[in-house]
Enzyme design. Structure first.
Site, PDB file in Angstrom:
ATOM      1  N   ARG A   1     -59.278  38.183 -21.320  1.00  0.00           N
ATOM      2  CA  ARG A   1     -59.744  39.057 -20.234  1.00  0.00           C
ATOM      3  C   ARG A   1     -58.732  40.161 -19.962  1.00  0.00           C
ATOM      4  NH1 ARG A   1     -64.372  36.824 -18.465  1.00  0.00           N
ATOM      5  NH2 ARG A   1     -64.490  34.602 -18.903  1.00  0.00           N
ATOM      6  N   ASP A   2     -59.261  41.377 -19.773  1.00  0.00           N
ATOM      7  CA  ASP A   2     -58.409  42.522 -19.467  1.00  0.00           C
ATOM      8  C   ASP A   2     -57.746  42.301 -18.111  1.00  0.00           C
ATOM      9  OD1 ASP A   2     -58.449  45.752 -20.556  1.00  0.00           O
ATOM     10  OD2 ASP A   2     -57.653  45.339 -18.552  1.00  0.00           O
TER      11      ASP A   2
ATOM     12  N   HIS B   1     -57.905  47.232 -30.344  1.00  0.00           N
ATOM     13  CA  HIS B   1     -58.641  46.283 -29.509  1.00  0.00           C
ATOM     14  C   HIS B   1     -60.017  46.845 -29.219  1.00  0.00           C
ATOM     15  CE1 HIS B   1     -55.986  48.905 -27.157  1.00  0.00           C
ATOM     16  NE2 HIS B   1     -56.960  48.985 -26.271  1.00  0.00           N
TER      17      HIS B   1
HETATM   18  P1  5GP Z   1     -56.617  51.116 -24.101  1.00  0.00           P
HETATM   19  O1  5GP Z   1     -56.580  52.165 -23.036  1.00  0.00           O
HETATM   20  O2  5GP Z   1     -55.373  51.104 -24.953  1.00  0.00           O
HETATM   21  O3  5GP Z   1     -57.882  51.156 -24.908  1.00  0.00           O
HETATM   22  O4  5GP Z   1     -56.706  49.752 -23.319  1.00  0.00           O
HETATM   23  C1  5GP Z   1     -55.648  48.879 -23.110  1.00  0.00           C
HETATM   24  C2  5GP Z   1     -56.159  47.799 -22.183  1.00  0.00           C
HETATM   25  O5  5GP Z   1     -55.256  46.734 -22.185  1.00  0.00           O
HETATM   26  C3  5GP Z   1     -56.300  48.264 -20.727  1.00  0.00           C
HETATM   27  O6  5GP Z   1     -57.645  48.095 -20.306  1.00  0.00           O
HETATM   28  C4  5GP Z   1     -55.310  47.385 -19.979  1.00  0.00           C
HETATM   29  O7  5GP Z   1     -55.775  47.025 -18.694  1.00  0.00           O
HETATM   30  C5  5GP Z   1     -55.154  46.189 -20.891  1.00  0.00           C
HETATM   31  N1  5GP Z   1     -53.861  45.553 -20.826  1.00  0.00           N
HETATM   32  C6  5GP Z   1     -52.650  46.170 -20.924  1.00  0.00           C
HETATM   33  N2  5GP Z   1     -51.656  45.261 -20.840  1.00  0.00           N
HETATM   34  C7  5GP Z   1     -52.248  44.056 -20.693  1.00  0.00           C
HETATM   35  C8  5GP Z   1     -51.743  42.718 -20.557  1.00  0.00           C
HETATM   36  O8  5GP Z   1     -50.533  42.469 -20.555  1.00  0.00           O
HETATM   37  N3  5GP Z   1     -52.641  41.725 -20.430  1.00  0.00           N
HETATM   38  C9  5GP Z   1     -53.991  41.953 -20.441  1.00  0.00           C
HETATM   39  N4  5GP Z   1     -54.803  40.899 -20.314  1.00  0.00           N
HETATM   40  N5  5GP Z   1     -54.512  43.194 -20.569  1.00  0.00           N
HETATM   41  C10 5GP Z   1     -53.653  44.225 -20.689  1.00  0.00           C
END
Ligand code: 5GP
Length: 115
Positions: free
Chosen positions: A30-31, A101
Site C-alpha cells: 500500500r502506498d 512501480h
Molecule cells: P511516483 O511519483 O514515483 O510514481 O510515486 C512514488 C510513490 O511512492 C508515491 O505515491 C509515494 O507516496 C510512494 N512512497 C514513497 N515512499 C514510500 C514508502 O516509504 N513507503 C510506501 N509504502 N510508499 C512510498
C-alpha cells in the site's frame, strides 16, 4: 549500477510496509500517501530505475505485474467498479522513486485522465 531506493528495503522487509502480495518476481504494498481508497504499488523485485531502462528480458516480469494488479483489484473489490494502472517516468510525469512501480488506484471515480 543503479542506486537502490527505499523500495529495495521494502522488498527485503528491512523497513515496514503493508505488503499485500509478494513472490519471486514482484512485490505489492500500500502506498504511504494514498490518493484513493485503494492505492497499491506493484514493483519488480529487480531494480529497474525507469521505464526507459526496461529490456526484453524484463517483459515477462512486467506482464506479471499486470496479472498481479488484476488479482489484487479483485481482492480489493474494485475489479468491476474499475481502477487505473499508472507508471510515471521521469520528471514531467512526476516520478520520485527511481525503481519502477505500477500504481493501482481505485475505489472512487477517478475522472478522465485525458479529455
Ligand atoms: P511516483 O511519483 O514515483 O510514481 O510515486 C512514488 C510513490 O511512492 C508515491 O505515491 C509515494 O507516496 C510512494 N512512497 C514513497 N515512499 C514510500 C514508502 O516509504 N513507503 C510506501 N509504502 N510508499 C512510498
Amino acid at each position: 549500477m543503479a542506486e537502490e531506493t527505499i523500495f529495495s528495503k521494502i522488498i527485503r522487509r528491512e523497513i515496514p510496509a503493508d505488503i499485500v502480495f509478494q513472490d519471486d518476481r514482484v512485490t505489492a504494498f500500500r502506498d504511504i500517501a494514498p490518493q484513493a481508497p485503494t492505492h497499491i504499488l506493484i514493483i519488480p523485485n529487480k531494480l529497474i530505475p525507469t521505464v526507459n531502462d526496461v529490456t526484453e528480458a524484463d517483459e515477462a516480469t512486467l506482464g506479471h505485474m499486470i496479472t498481479v494488479a488484476a488479482k489484487i483489484a479483485k481482492q480489493e473489490g474494485i475489479d468491476e467498479s474499475g481502477y487505473r494502472l499508472i507508471m510515471n517516468c521521469n520528471k514531467d510525469a512526476g516520478q520520485v522513486v527511481f525503481h519502477i512501480h505500477m500504481h493501482l488506484v481505485g475505489g472512487r471515480n477517478l475522472g478522465r485522465l485525458v479529455e
